[in-house]
Enzyme design. Structure first.
Site, PDB file in Angstrom:
ATOM      1  N   ASN A   1       0.823  -1.217   0.000  1.00 54.47           N
ATOM      2  CA  ASN A   1       0.000   0.000   0.000  1.00 54.47           C
ATOM      3  C   ASN A   1       0.854   1.262   0.000  1.00 54.47           C
ATOM      4  O   ASN A   1       0.462   2.289  -0.541  1.00 54.47           O
ATOM      5  CB  ASN A   1      -0.906   0.008   1.233  1.00 54.47           C
TER       6      ASN A   1
ATOM      7  N   HIS B   1      11.427  -0.687   4.300  1.00 58.13           N
ATOM      8  CA  HIS B   1      11.075   0.122   3.124  1.00 58.13           C
ATOM      9  C   HIS B   1      12.163   1.175   2.917  1.00 58.13           C
ATOM     10  O   HIS B   1      12.461   1.945   3.843  1.00 58.13           O
ATOM     11  CB  HIS B   1       9.758   0.876   3.337  1.00 58.13           C
TER      12      HIS B   1
HETATM   13  N1  LIG Z   1      -1.589   2.184   4.038  1.00 54.27           N
HETATM   14  C1  LIG Z   1      -0.672   1.370   4.530  1.00 54.27           C
HETATM   15  O1  LIG Z   1       0.512   1.665   4.572  1.00 54.27           O
HETATM   16  C2  LIG Z   1      -1.089   0.025   5.053  1.00 54.27           C
HETATM   17  C3  LIG Z   1      -0.258  -0.664   5.937  1.00 54.27           C
HETATM   18  C4  LIG Z   1      -0.697  -1.892   6.435  1.00 54.27           C
HETATM   19  C5  LIG Z   1      -1.914  -2.412   6.014  1.00 54.27           C
HETATM   20  N2  LIG Z   1      -2.671  -1.739   5.124  1.00 54.27           N
HETATM   21  C6  LIG Z   1      -3.939  -2.272   4.640  1.00 54.27           C
HETATM   22  O2  LIG Z   1      -4.942  -2.028   5.621  1.00 54.27           O
HETATM   23  C7  LIG Z   1      -5.941  -3.049   5.549  1.00 54.27           C
HETATM   24  C8  LIG Z   1      -6.151  -3.631   6.952  1.00 54.27           C
HETATM   25  O3  LIG Z   1      -4.942  -4.219   7.417  1.00 54.27           O
HETATM   26  P1  LIG Z   1      -4.969  -5.192   8.674  1.00 54.27           P
HETATM   27  O4  LIG Z   1      -3.548  -5.526   8.985  1.00 54.27           O
HETATM   28  O5  LIG Z   1      -5.840  -4.642   9.726  1.00 54.27           O
HETATM   29  O6  LIG Z   1      -5.659  -6.480   8.016  1.00 54.27           O
HETATM   30  P2  LIG Z   1      -6.350  -7.715   8.783  1.00 54.27           P
HETATM   31  O7  LIG Z   1      -6.329  -8.836   7.812  1.00 54.27           O
HETATM   32  O8  LIG Z   1      -5.745  -7.914  10.110  1.00 54.27           O
HETATM   33  O9  LIG Z   1      -7.857  -7.225   8.997  1.00 54.27           O
HETATM   34  C9  LIG Z   1      -8.705  -6.927   7.925  1.00 54.27           C
HETATM   35  C10 LIG Z   1     -10.149  -7.085   8.413  1.00 54.27           C
HETATM   36  O10 LIG Z   1     -11.017  -6.592   7.401  1.00 54.27           O
HETATM   37  C11 LIG Z   1     -12.047  -7.535   7.162  1.00 54.27           C
HETATM   38  N3  LIG Z   1     -12.477  -7.384   5.774  1.00 54.27           N
HETATM   39  C12 LIG Z   1     -11.865  -7.840   4.664  1.00 54.27           C
HETATM   40  N4  LIG Z   1     -12.543  -7.474   3.562  1.00 54.27           N
HETATM   41  C13 LIG Z   1     -13.615  -6.755   3.998  1.00 54.27           C
HETATM   42  C14 LIG Z   1     -14.704  -6.101   3.348  1.00 54.27           C
HETATM   43  N5  LIG Z   1     -14.825  -6.127   2.015  1.00 54.27           N
HETATM   44  N6  LIG Z   1     -15.623  -5.463   4.112  1.00 54.27           N
HETATM   45  C15 LIG Z   1     -15.511  -5.448   5.465  1.00 54.27           C
HETATM   46  N7  LIG Z   1     -14.520  -6.064   6.130  1.00 54.27           N
HETATM   47  C16 LIG Z   1     -13.577  -6.704   5.406  1.00 54.27           C
HETATM   48  C17 LIG Z   1     -11.442  -8.882   7.484  1.00 54.27           C
HETATM   49  O11 LIG Z   1     -12.449  -9.846   7.797  1.00 54.27           O
HETATM   50  C18 LIG Z   1     -10.561  -8.530   8.675  1.00 54.27           C
HETATM   51  O12 LIG Z   1     -11.273  -8.613   9.895  1.00 54.27           O
HETATM   52  C19 LIG Z   1      -5.425  -4.080   4.531  1.00 54.27           C
HETATM   53  O13 LIG Z   1      -6.022  -3.855   3.268  1.00 54.27           O
HETATM   54  C20 LIG Z   1      -3.939  -3.778   4.452  1.00 54.27           C
HETATM   55  O14 LIG Z   1      -3.389  -4.134   3.197  1.00 54.27           O
HETATM   56  C21 LIG Z   1      -2.289  -0.526   4.662  1.00 54.27           C
END
Ligand SMILES: NC(=O)c1ccc[n+]([C@@H]2O[C@H](COP(=O)([O-])OP(=O)(O)OC[C@H]3O[C@@H](n4cnc5c(N)ncnc54)[C@H](O)[C@@H]3O)[C@@H](O)[C@H]2O)c1
Length: 285
Positions: free
Chosen positions: A206, A236
């Site tokens: 991301n 990174h």
């Molecule tokens: N911007 C950044 O730098 C950055 C950094 C880390 C993670 N992220 C992103 O943030 C998001 C969350 O990360 P995380 O570590 O909490 O992930 P995680 O897998 O721990 O949790 C994600 C949660 O979202 C739920 N989910 C998945 N798809 C869904 C949908 N369509 N509607 C509702 N709920 C849904 C899952 O069931 C899960 O409970 C991910 O997409 C990850 O790639 C971004």
């Protein structure tokens, strides 16, 4: 329409309490929910949670006091002032579009999901006069890139190194049949632009989307992804060159215990973004 960033007063004098809704009750959603009730108590109320996995939403709900409601996305978006997406690349575009169209402020973690559609999303935010927040995540240097992009930027490259297990279910790795088990040496998995990187590694990269949106765009932002069996951290490295000069940053991130793909700093960055929204003094570019 509610403009949290414009109207908040210092803690204790708060005229408005922002109603927050969180989509995605995983690693980041969990920490943000806790922060809403502890760090930002009195400034925000955590109104509602939403998750495609009902069990996950219930688990988080039970850990909170008072317990927020579990709602469908549509109901959550109507009820809340600030909608935080911490779910998935497949959810973030719809969340942003619908919530901004309702005049709600939005924080997106799955920035990769709006790549290629950012003009449309930014326009929805502009016409409904609400704010879209994209935290820096696990990377350092977004502040410098923002300033640099006022002038001319010639080059933005991101090199990401993570332990091999962090890449195991990535579409790119599966598609190319790359074997990551028993890797003895570093292996370059991918070299290309940010657009391709986000498609191939949607849960890992991301930060390349965020760098693209600030800098040269997804097609001109270069990305290298390396699986490194020696690494215990997610690293990174960002290199930016422009008419200001150049800079290089290196971030050594501890992976979060719950989700090794997500860096601890990315979680803290989400909490810090919420803090920035609430404060009248905003330090840094
Ligand atoms: N911007 C950044 O730098 C950055 C950094 C880390 C993670 N992220 C992103 O943030 C998001 C969350 O990360 P995380 O570590 O909490 O992930 P995680 O897998 O721990 O949790 C994600 C949660 O979202 C739920 N989910 C998945 N798809 C869904 C949908 N369509 N509607 C509702 N709920 C849904 C899952 O069931 C899960 O409970 C991910 O997409 C990850 O790639 C971004």
């Amino acid at each position: 329409m509610f403009h949290a960033s414009c109207f908040m007063l210092p803690v204790g004098d708060s005229l408005f309490v922002i109603k927050v809704g969180i989509i995605g009750c995983g690693t980041i959603g969990w920490e943000l929910a806790k922060a809403c009730q502890k760090r930002f108590a009195g400034e925000v109320t955590l109104e509602a949670l939403s998750d495609i996995d009902a069990g996950r939403a219930r688990r988080l709900q039970k850990a909170l006091k008072p317990r927020p409601d579990i709602l469908s996305f549509d109901r959550l978006a109507k009820r809340c002032d600030l909608i935080i997406e911490a779910a998935s690349k497949h959810a973030s575009y719809e969340v942003a579009k619908k919530a901004l169209s309702l005049g709600k402020d939005v924080m997106l973690m799955s920035v990769g999901g709006i790549l290629g559609k950012e003009k449309e999303i930014f326009e929805v935010a502009r016409t409904h006069r609400c704010c879209l927040y994209l935290p820096s995540g696990g990377v350092v240097g977004i502040d410098g890139l923002k300033a640099a992009s006022v002038g001319k930027i010639y080059r933005v490259t991101l090199t990401t190194r993570k332990p091999p297990q962090g890449f195991e279910d990535s579409p790119y790795v599966l598609k190319h049949g790359i074997r990551l088990k028993n890797l003895k040496q570093e292996k370059v998995l991918f070299e290309g632009n940010a657009f391709q990187a986000v498609r191939g590694f949607p849960k890992n990269i991301n930060v390349s989307a965020t760098l693209s949106l600030v800098g040269l765009g997804a097609k001109k932002t270069k990305v290298r992804i390396i699986a490194s069996p020696q690494m215990l951290v997610n690293v990174h490295e960002v290199y930016v060159q422009g008419d200001f000069g150049s800079f290089y940053t290196r971030t050594e991130n501890f992976p979060s215990e719950e989700n090794p793909k997500t860096s601890r700093l990315a979680i803290l960055s989400a909490v810090a973004t919420l803090e920035r929204i609430l404060r009248n003094v905003k330090i840094g570019t």
